[in-house]
Design a protein around this motif. Structure first.
Motif, PDB file in Angstrom:
ATOM      1  N   GLY A 263       9.123  -9.381  13.599  1.00 48.13           N
ATOM      2  CA  GLY A 263       8.996  -8.055  13.232  1.00 48.13           C
ATOM      3  C   GLY A 263       9.567  -7.715  11.895  1.00 48.13           C
ATOM      4  O   GLY A 263       9.847  -6.487  11.471  1.00 48.13           O
ATOM      5  N   ASP A 264       9.982  -8.483  11.055  1.00 49.98           N
ATOM      6  CA  ASP A 264      10.628  -8.467   9.749  1.00 49.98           C
ATOM      7  C   ASP A 264       9.625  -8.948   8.655  1.00 49.98           C
ATOM      8  O   ASP A 264       8.819  -9.484   9.009  1.00 49.98           O
ATOM      9  CB  ASP A 264      11.986  -9.278   9.672  1.00 49.98           C
ATOM     10  N   ASP A 265      10.207  -8.616   7.509  1.00 48.03           N
ATOM     11  CA  ASP A 265       9.175  -8.551   6.537  1.00 48.03           C
ATOM     12  C   ASP A 265       9.694  -9.985   5.498  1.00 48.03           C
ATOM     13  O   ASP A 265      10.629 -10.012   4.947  1.00 48.03           O
ATOM     14  CB  ASP A 265       9.327  -7.479   5.413  1.00 48.03           C
ATOM     15  N   PRO A 266       8.922 -11.129   5.674  1.00 44.57           N
ATOM     16  CA  PRO A 266       9.552 -12.402   5.031  1.00 44.57           C
ATOM     17  C   PRO A 266       9.431 -12.323   3.423  1.00 44.57           C
ATOM     18  O   PRO A 266      10.010 -13.171   2.960  1.00 44.57           O
ATOM     19  CB  PRO A 266       8.526 -13.227   5.430  1.00 44.57           C
ATOM     20  N   THR A 267       8.704 -11.222   2.892  1.00 45.30           N
ATOM     21  CA  THR A 267       8.942 -11.005   1.371  1.00 45.30           C
ATOM     22  C   THR A 267      10.289 -10.163   1.100  1.00 45.30           C
ATOM     23  O   THR A 267      10.387 -10.031  -0.407  1.00 45.30           O
ATOM     24  CB  THR A 267       7.702 -10.212   0.984  1.00 45.30           C
ATOM     25  N   ARG A 268      10.974  -9.620   1.879  1.00 47.32           N
ATOM     26  CA  ARG A 268      12.027  -8.844   1.524  1.00 47.32           C
ATOM     27  C   ARG A 268      13.097  -9.749   0.937  1.00 47.32           C
ATOM     28  O   ARG A 268      13.270 -10.825   1.326  1.00 47.32           O
ATOM     29  CB  ARG A 268      12.447  -7.989   2.409  1.00 47.32           C
ATOM     30  N   GLU A 269      14.129  -9.237  -0.072  1.00 46.93           N
ATOM     31  CA  GLU A 269      14.848  -9.825  -0.939  1.00 46.93           C
ATOM     32  C   GLU A 269      15.921 -10.955   0.160  1.00 46.93           C
ATOM     33  O   GLU A 269      16.168 -12.029  -0.371  1.00 46.93           O
ATOM     34  CB  GLU A 269      15.839  -9.283  -1.646  1.00 46.93           C
TER      35      GLU A 269
ATOM     36  N   ARG B  72       7.840 -18.391   7.644  1.00 45.25           N
ATOM     37  CA  ARG B  72       7.698 -17.131   7.474  1.00 45.25           C
ATOM     38  C   ARG B  72       6.750 -16.243   8.489  1.00 45.25           C
ATOM     39  O   ARG B  72       6.928 -15.217   8.802  1.00 45.25           O
ATOM     40  CB  ARG B  72       6.731 -16.994   5.991  1.00 45.25           C
ATOM     41  N   THR B  73       5.590 -17.124   9.218  1.00 44.81           N
ATOM     42  CA  THR B  73       5.057 -16.499  10.196  1.00 44.81           C
ATOM     43  C   THR B  73       6.028 -16.080  11.203  1.00 44.81           C
ATOM     44  O   THR B  73       5.776 -15.054  11.856  1.00 44.81           O
ATOM     45  CB  THR B  73       4.070 -17.612  10.653  1.00 44.81           C
TER      46      THR B  73
ATOM     47  N   ALA C 197       8.094 -12.764  10.828  1.00 49.72           N
ATOM     48  CA  ALA C 197       6.853 -11.646  10.492  1.00 49.72           C
ATOM     49  C   ALA C 197       6.561 -11.378  11.910  1.00 49.72           C
ATOM     50  O   ALA C 197       6.494 -10.226  12.594  1.00 49.72           O
ATOM     51  CB  ALA C 197       5.642 -12.097   9.910  1.00 49.72           C
ATOM     52  N   TRP C 198       6.291 -12.483  12.833  1.00 50.00           N
ATOM     53  CA  TRP C 198       6.112 -12.351  14.221  1.00 50.00           C
ATOM     54  C   TRP C 198       7.376 -11.522  14.952  1.00 50.00           C
ATOM     55  O   TRP C 198       7.024 -10.626  15.606  1.00 50.00           O
ATOM     56  CB  TRP C 198       5.737 -13.501  14.886  1.00 50.00           C
TER      57      TRP C 198
END
Length: 207
Positions: A38-44, A31-32, A35-36
């Protein structure tokens, strides 16, 4: 992931301090990285990605939990007096560059001159998998395969050639698409006799 390969620390120096992260820690690391990047790890679309990545790593790096001696443990001595070259060519493999953790993909050609018997032909392909499914360099992969054959089969000689395309060259950096890297090693009779080397090279090039 229930079945886990032997920890990477098992192949490191016995003096090296190594503690394998937990499944949760591994997924958090993915997940890190998401995010690094540039994307959102919480999106579907990415919610299940960390679990998928760790499962995939379990397959891609399964070689850490496999042993070359076990793969080559069963040999056959009743070969009707055959003592000439045994060659398996075009063994496909994929591995991961230990410098960038991106794939390199290719094929291996392996030959040996029997001494104490022969091994099942599929075992040579399995042997390649044992070492390819680890973080590697092509040079080290070549040497490890040869050393395992020499140690466990005790042949009169071993010859190997690996050809591979490295994604660290074609996908990034110089982006040299289609560039092929070739490594080879000869031991025993193959190292001593140029005729045997030439015979090996002729056999792997024959189509």
């Amino acid at each position: 992931m229930d079945a886990r390969p032997t920890p990477l620390g098992a192949v490191l120096s016995s003096t090296a301090a190594f503690t394998r992260p937990t499944q949760d820690e591994a997924e958090a690391a993915v997940r890190t990285l998401i995010a690094w990047a540039g994307d959102d790890p919480t999106r579907e679309g990415l919610l299940e990605t960390p679990a998928r990545v760790t499962r995939a790593y379990g397959e891609l790096f399964a070689g850490y939990g496999q042993d070359a001696g076990t793969v080559l443990s069963k040999t056959f001595k009743d070969v009707g007096g055959y003592d000439d070259i045994v060659l398996v060519r075009d063994i496909p493999f994929n591995s991961h560059c230990e410098h960038h953790m991106v794939p390199f993909v290719g094929k291996a050609h392996i030959a040996y001159l029997p001494h104490d018997g022969v091994v099942g032909l599929s075992k040579l392909a399995r042997l390649v998998e044992v070492f390819a499914r680890r973080l590697q360099t092509q040079e080290n992969l070549t040497a490890q395969i040869v050393d395992a054959i020499n140690e466990h089969l005790n042949p009169r000689g071993t010859a190997i050639m690996l050809e591979a395309e490295h994604m660290c060259m074609s996908m990034r950096g110089v982006r040299a698409h289609g560039a092929s890297t070739i490594t080879h090693r000869f031991t025993g009779v193959f190292a001593e006799d140029r005729v045997e080397q030439d015979r090996f090279l002729a056999l792997i090039s024959r189509r």
